[in-house]
Structure formats: C-alpha cells, structure tokens
Write a protein that holds these residues in place. Sequence first.
Motif, PDB file in Angstrom:
ATOM      1  N   THR A  20       0.813  -1.214   0.000  1.00 43.22           N
ATOM      2  CA  THR A  20       0.000   0.000   0.000  1.00 43.22           C
ATOM      3  C   THR A  20       0.845   1.261   0.000  1.00 43.22           C
ATOM      4  O   THR A  20       0.320   2.338  -0.191  1.00 43.22           O
ATOM      5  CB  THR A  20      -0.932   0.031   1.230  1.00 43.22           C
ATOM      6  N   GLY A  21       2.128   1.153   0.193  1.00 47.05           N
ATOM      7  CA  GLY A  21       2.995   2.321   0.194  1.00 47.05           C
ATOM      8  C   GLY A  21       3.046   2.985   1.553  1.00 47.05           C
ATOM      9  O   GLY A  21       2.395   2.576   2.513  1.00 47.05           O
ATOM     10  N   THR A  23       2.498   5.583   4.536  1.00 48.75           N
ATOM     11  CA  THR A  23       1.318   6.269   5.047  1.00 48.75           C
ATOM     12  C   THR A  23       1.738   7.156   6.205  1.00 48.75           C
ATOM     13  O   THR A  23       2.879   7.150   6.623  1.00 48.75           O
ATOM     14  CB  THR A  23       0.259   5.257   5.538  1.00 48.75           C
ATOM     15  N   GLU A  37      -1.177  10.052   2.539  1.00 46.80           N
ATOM     16  CA  GLU A  37      -2.200   9.396   1.723  1.00 46.80           C
ATOM     17  C   GLU A  37      -2.950  10.377   0.829  1.00 46.80           C
ATOM     18  O   GLU A  37      -3.390  10.023  -0.253  1.00 46.80           O
ATOM     19  CB  GLU A  37      -3.212   8.637   2.586  1.00 46.80           C
ATOM     20  N   TRP A  39      -1.831  12.623  -0.882  1.00 45.45           N
ATOM     21  CA  TRP A  39      -1.048  12.905  -2.083  1.00 45.45           C
ATOM     22  C   TRP A  39      -0.824  11.661  -2.935  1.00 45.45           C
ATOM     23  O   TRP A  39      -0.063  11.703  -3.903  1.00 45.45           O
ATOM     24  CB  TRP A  39       0.290  13.524  -1.704  1.00 45.45           C
ATOM     25  N   ARG A  40      -1.490  10.555  -2.589  1.00 48.62           N
ATOM     26  CA  ARG A  40      -1.346   9.325  -3.375  1.00 48.62           C
ATOM     27  C   ARG A  40      -1.743   9.632  -4.813  1.00 48.62           C
ATOM     28  O   ARG A  40      -2.689  10.355  -5.071  1.00 48.62           O
ATOM     29  CB  ARG A  40      -2.225   8.231  -2.782  1.00 48.62           C
ATOM     30  N   ASP A 146       2.647   5.716  -6.219  1.00 47.35           N
ATOM     31  CA  ASP A 146       2.138   4.538  -5.524  1.00 47.35           C
ATOM     32  C   ASP A 146       2.457   4.547  -4.029  1.00 47.35           C
ATOM     33  O   ASP A 146       2.101   3.626  -3.303  1.00 47.35           O
ATOM     34  CB  ASP A 146       2.679   3.260  -6.157  1.00 47.35           C
ATOM     35  N   GLY A 147       3.155   5.585  -3.564  1.00 47.47           N
ATOM     36  CA  GLY A 147       3.483   5.699  -2.149  1.00 47.47           C
ATOM     37  C   GLY A 147       4.759   4.998  -1.745  1.00 47.47           C
ATOM     38  O   GLY A 147       5.076   4.913  -0.561  1.00 47.47           O
TER      39      GLY A 147
END
Length: 173
Positions: A20-21, A23, A37, A39-40, A146-147
């Motif tokens: 999920t990248g 956070t 998040e 700025w995802r 994608d984080g």
Amino acid sequence: MARAFLALWLAIWAQAAAATGLTGTFPNIDGGTLSIESWRGHPVLVVNTASECGFTYQYEGLQKVYDTYRDRGLVVLAVPSDDFRQELDSAEAVKEFCAVNFGLDLPMTDITHVRGAKAHPFYKAVRDETGFEPSWNFNKILIGPDGKVVKTWDSRTKPESAEIRAGIEALLN
C-alpha cells in the motif's frame, strides 16, 4: 506452531503494508495535519530541513522545483527537524524565517524528529523499507505516486539538480 503462525501472519502483514505504500500524517506548521495518503497518485519529494544549516540555501531550490512541477502534480514537503541541532526554537520562528528569506509556500510540517528512536513513523517506515535514514539536514526522499520510495539523496545533492529533476519528471503524468 503458534510461533510459526505468528511469523507467517507478520510476514503477510508486512507485505500488505508495503504493497500500500508509505502512510502517515504530520502536524502541519500552519495547524492541522498533512497526510501522505492525500497525495497518493502524485510524486512527493520529502526533505528534512533546518534553518541554521549550511545547506539552508537549498530552500530556494526546493521552492523552484515546487514552482516548476506543482501544476503537473509534484508535492514538495519540507520537514523541519532539530535532530542535528540546527533548527530554530519554534515552528512559528521557522515559518517566519522561511517566508521572509525564501518566500516558501510549499507544504511544511511542524518541527519533527527524522532519525533514531524518536523518528516520526514516516521516517521509521522509510528506514525499514530502504535502510535510508537522514544523516544530516536536507536529505531528500522521492516517493512515487504509488506511495513507495523511488530514490533518496543526501544533503549535497541540490533539489534542482539534473538527477532529482529526472527522477521527478519520470513520475509526472
């Protein structure tokens, strides 16, 4: 058996978290919070800063990079830190210093720990994912849409360098 199950569960959880990248939220120097998040989908250049450092002139370059690419989606996040004992005494003083001397209008956090046991969870996650931890002020972390961490640079690499610009441009829509 329970130990093996726990190890398997932790490995699956770590994979899911990595998928999920990065956070987390930071306290905003203007009040409220800034959320990674939110700025995802956009590249984010995160830079630990300090107002009384020999690299403080890089604020000018950070603002130039932000001005150049913000309309194409880049976020530049300045993270003031006193971990190297070179930051002003308060967030208000940092904000005023940056506004008066550099005309900064990029997002900025409150004064934040970036290394060691007291590091902000974002920086701990970067360290866990990549092994990178700021070794001085003005270290840069480029986060992809994608984080995930794309690249890191030390203080000597200027924000407007060809290397950083190429990394940013490769991520822009």
